[in-house]
Design a protein around this motif. Structure first.
Motif, PDB file in Angstrom:
ATOM      1  N   GLU A   2      72.985  86.959  45.572  1.00 35.63           N
ATOM      2  CA  GLU A   2      72.615  86.465  46.883  1.00 35.63           C
ATOM      3  C   GLU A   2      73.765  85.937  47.753  1.00 35.63           C
ATOM      4  O   GLU A   2      74.566  85.413  47.335  1.00 35.63           O
ATOM      5  N   TYR A   3      73.446  86.359  49.186  1.00 40.34           N
ATOM      6  CA  TYR A   3      74.589  86.092  50.089  1.00 40.34           C
ATOM      7  C   TYR A   3      74.792  84.498  50.053  1.00 40.34           C
ATOM      8  O   TYR A   3      75.961  84.047  50.414  1.00 40.34           O
ATOM      9  N   ARG A   4      73.813  83.786  50.028  1.00 39.58           N
ATOM     10  CA  ARG A   4      73.901  82.293  50.010  1.00 39.58           C
ATOM     11  C   ARG A   4      74.867  81.848  48.854  1.00 39.58           C
ATOM     12  O   ARG A   4      75.453  80.680  49.139  1.00 39.58           O
ATOM     13  N   HIS A   5      74.690  82.473  47.795  1.00 39.20           N
ATOM     14  CA  HIS A   5      75.476  82.045  46.651  1.00 39.20           C
ATOM     15  C   HIS A   5      76.940  82.129  46.919  1.00 39.20           C
ATOM     16  O   HIS A   5      77.807  81.546  46.624  1.00 39.20           O
ATOM     17  N   GLN A  35      73.338  76.850  42.364  1.00 42.44           N
ATOM     18  CA  GLN A  35      73.701  78.454  43.197  1.00 42.44           C
ATOM     19  C   GLN A  35      75.159  78.806  42.654  1.00 42.44           C
ATOM     20  O   GLN A  35      75.201  80.175  42.615  1.00 42.44           O
ATOM     21  N   ARG A  38      74.243  80.347  39.390  1.00 41.10           N
ATOM     22  CA  ARG A  38      73.550  81.719  39.329  1.00 41.10           C
ATOM     23  C   ARG A  38      74.352  82.787  39.684  1.00 41.10           C
ATOM     24  O   ARG A  38      74.217  83.944  39.270  1.00 41.10           O
ATOM     25  N   THR A  42      75.010  85.999  37.504  1.00 40.26           N
ATOM     26  CA  THR A  42      75.206  87.499  38.279  1.00 40.26           C
ATOM     27  C   THR A  42      76.512  88.162  37.645  1.00 40.26           C
ATOM     28  O   THR A  42      76.013  89.688  37.198  1.00 40.26           O
TER      29      THR A  42
END
Length: 310
Positions: A2-5, A35, A38, A42
């Motif tokens: 995810e971009y926010r991560h 975050q 996660r 990934t």
């Protein structure tokens, strides 16, 4: 991933402090840590190592930082055209127009668009009023520059200018040398009209003028293109009709023959030119064209005060 991560990781890489990174992103420290975990899950690697006294990037974190910053740069770069398009400052707009719009409206509007919206491409399509409105309704045009106010509530519109309509005759016609003709003299004269579905406003303006003059029109031809009027009028002693704009620039037709435009009065038939657009959507790109249209006006047509030889 995810971009926010990714953004959370880069904030940690910049600050090397979870508290300051969380404050910068308006997050709590537990949320920021979650975050990061996660993202590491990934990728399958540890990116950030921390002890009681320090926070630092692992070798994997240092390698990932380079690619992450490039990713953010590309995302920001991709977003600029999207933001410009959303603001009506880039993209493509499709505009339909008729002959008077090409002569009196579009030159100044296009100049304004080039100055204020250089990244907007304006695709121009010349069509009669009926086909323009059909294209507008099915979404093939964004703005139509047409004769007459549309009757449907699906469209919004703005009046731009009024144009006189004149009679068009061949050079040997008895009216050819006259500075003007009362509309009532059309009684008994064989006429050429446009098909109403192609240009309802122009057709209705001529019929309405005949009613006001107390006469009926002897319509012997209904045609679908202005050039056909010149051909028929040149070949026979007929009376055609055209806007004053087209009459001024009417040129040679087949065989080198030419026509003469003669103003009509008592009454003077006239038609209004409108900008028309759909009322069912918010379109900043279309609105930017309409803003330039407003800024380029007001528009005016030449007066039909004397006969005009083409």
């Amino acid at each position: 991933m995810e971009y926010r991560h990714v953004l959370a990781f880069l904030a940690i890489a910049d600050e090397l402090h979870f508290g300051r990174a969380a404050l910068r992103l308006h997050l709590t420290q537990p949320s920021l840590s979650q975050q990061l975990q996660r993202l590491e899950c990934t990728l399958g690697v540890e990116l950030v190592a921390r002890t009681t006294h320090e926070v630092h990037l692992t070798r994997a974190g240092q390698a990932f930082e380079v690619e992450a910053r490039e990713l953010v740069r590309l995302v920001e770069q991709a977003g600029r055209p999207a933001r410009k398009a959303a603001a009506g400052r880039s993209g493509t707009i499709r505009v339909g127009y008729n002959f008077p719009a090409a002569q009196h409206v579009l030159p100044s509007v296009m100049e304004k668009m080039q100055a204020d919206r250089p990244d907007v491409a304006v695709v121009l399509e010349e069509k009669r009023t009926g086909p323009q409105l059909q294209a507008l309704e099915r979404g093939a045009l964004d703005v139509a520059l047409v004769y007459g106010r549309p009757a449907t509530a699906k469209f919004r519109y703005r009046r731009l200018m009024r144009l006189s309509l004149v009679a068009v005759v061949r050079q040997r016609h008895k009216w050819a040398g006259r500075p003007g003709v009362p509309f009532a003299e059309l009684a008994g004269q064989p006429c050429v009209l446009f098909e109403r579905e192609l240009c309802p406003a122009m057709y209705d303006a001529i019929v309405r003028a005949a009613d006001e003059a107390g006469i009926g029109l002897d319509v012997v031809h209904e045609i679908d293109h202005p050039a056909t009027t010149e051909i028929l009028v040149t070949a026979r002693s007929l009376v055609g009709f055209a806007s004053i704009s087209r009459a001024m620039l009417a040129g040679a037709v087949a065989g080198g023959a030419r026509t003469v435009a003669v103003p009509l009065y008592d009454p003077v038939p006239a038609v209004d030119l409108y900008a028309v657009w759909r009322d069912d959507q918010d379109d900043r790109l279309r609105d930017s064209f309409l803003e330039c249209l407003d800024a380029a006006g007001p528009f005016s047509s030449p007066p039909a005060h004397k006969s005009i030889r083409s």
